[in-house]
Design an enzyme around this catalytic site. Structure first.
Site, PDB file in Angstrom:
ATOM      1  N   CYS A   1     109.634 -11.742  70.615  1.00  0.00           N
ATOM      2  CA  CYS A   1     109.364 -11.529  72.218  1.00  0.00           C
ATOM      3  C   CYS A   1     109.389 -13.042  72.642  1.00  0.00           C
ATOM      4  CB  CYS A   1     107.946 -10.979  72.162  1.00  0.00           C
ATOM      5  SG  CYS A   1     107.357 -11.079  73.933  1.00  0.00           S
TER       6      CYS A   1
ATOM      7  N   CYS B   1     112.171 -12.208  80.502  1.00  0.00           N
ATOM      8  CA  CYS B   1     112.158 -11.620  79.382  1.00  0.00           C
ATOM      9  C   CYS B   1     113.261 -12.481  78.385  1.00  0.00           C
ATOM     10  CB  CYS B   1     112.839 -10.247  79.680  1.00  0.00           C
ATOM     11  SG  CYS B   1     112.880  -9.170  77.943  1.00  0.00           S
TER      12      CYS B   1
END
Ligand code: PYC
Length: 333
Positions: A91, A254
């Site tokens: 992530c 992201c």
């Protein structure tokens, strides 16, 4: 006050997206590698993820990271990523949050102007370079795991939406990249429910008809992210809405999605190495990406992305579970 569990966490946000960095309360998760720890956590400790991510301690777009001792000699810390959707192999916004927290709490030796932290993640080694001034983490550049295109210019039959063109790439997670125009929706947050519904339908179709599988990372075998590209996006500056299973949007641009998008643009010959790529989230926050090298993943051409973004510490908390709490794993509303 009674508690049968207590977790200590430093909360942060990366360009708008939360990372609850769990620093205590869990002990060492069994597993010889960080991916084994992730798989163990998913099978045996998922109640902890649900408690910390779901309402009322979290919310429908909550995300976090559990700090662990590294399993490899070349990294200082290990990380198991947790969020409302499950445990990701990697992530980007979470890593920027972790690196910021490690610096600002003094959990690593802080060196100015750049503190380098090597992180053992389930997807592989990730290097975080934190720009520090007067003890403050000003920005973080992460050097990600290799990103590659799984399929370029594919099509998928999506019930209710027809034939949808897409490209699927890995940047730490699998991302289906779809032009927002192809589901006839505008880049407009007032239409978020329709956009996320379209994203979930596309993910379901891909996973049912032709699910991807990473050749080297166990258990990475589905697509839970659809990156809807806004009209007017270019290979140097893109805007997107990132729809994520089971039904929310990334608030940050992201990091792993930016990596996947750069792998796509590189595969098309539209983004060269060492060139800035600005990726903008649905709330308008930005990461700057770059491709710094080529490599390969199981014989496929691949690239090494870097992502630069900022994170801020928002609080320090102790999260408790009272044995009489009727919602020991929280809930989703
Ligand atoms: O920044 O890589 C990322 C990410 C994945 C899911 C939410 N954010």
């Amino acid at each position: 006050m009674r508690s049968s569990r207590m977790f200590t966490a430093v909360d942060s946000h990366t360009e708008g997206m939360p990372t609850r960095v769990v620093t205590g309360g869990l002990g060492v998760i069994p597993g010889a590698t960080m991916n084994e720890k992730r798989l163990h956590f998913m099978e045996h400790l998922d109640d902890i993820r649900l408690l910390l991510m779901n309402e009322p301690r979290g919310h429908a777009a909550m995300s976090g990271a559990v700090l662990q001792p590294s399993t490899r000699p070349d990294a200082e810390w290990g990380v198991v990523y947790i969020e409302v959707s499950g445990c990701l192999p990697m992530c980007g916004h979470g890593t920027i949050g972790v690196a910021t927290v490690l610096v600002e709490t003094g959990m690593v030796e802080v060196v100015e102007p750049v503190t380098t932290i090597r992180l053992d993640t389930p997807a592989g080694l990730v290097i975080a370079r934190v720009a520090v001034s007067n003890g403050h983490a000003d920005s973080v550049t992460i050097e990600n795991v290799p990103a590659y295109v799984d399929r370029l210019d594919a099509i998928i039959e999506v019930p209710g939406y027809g034939t949808i063109p897409y490209t699927l790439a890995f940047g730490g997670n699998f991302y289906a990249m779809v032009d927002l125009d192809s589901v006839s929706l505008p880049f407009d947050r007032t239409r978020q429910h329709e956009i996320v519904e379209a994203g979930l339908a596309i993910m379901a179709a891909i996973n049912e008809q032709d699910a991807p599988r990473h050749p080297q990372i166990d258990g990475v075998d589905h697509c839970h992210h659809v990156e809807f590209i806004a009209p007017g996006s270019t290979a140097l500056h893109s805007r997107h809405a990132m729809a994520i299973h089971p039904g929310w949007f990334d608030r940050s641009p992201c990091g792993t999605g930016t990596s996947a998008r750069m792998a796509e643009l590189w595969a098309r010959g539209e983004l060269a190495l060492d060139t800035d790529f600005v990726n903008e989230s649905f709330i308008g926050s930005r990461f700057v990406g770059r491709l710094i090298a080529t490599t390969e993943v199981d014989g496929r051409p691949a690239v090494i992305p870097t992502i630069t973004g900022r994170a801020w510490v928002t609080g320090i908390g102790q999260y408790l579970l009272d044995p009489s709490d009727p919602f020991p794993t929280g809930f989703q509303f």
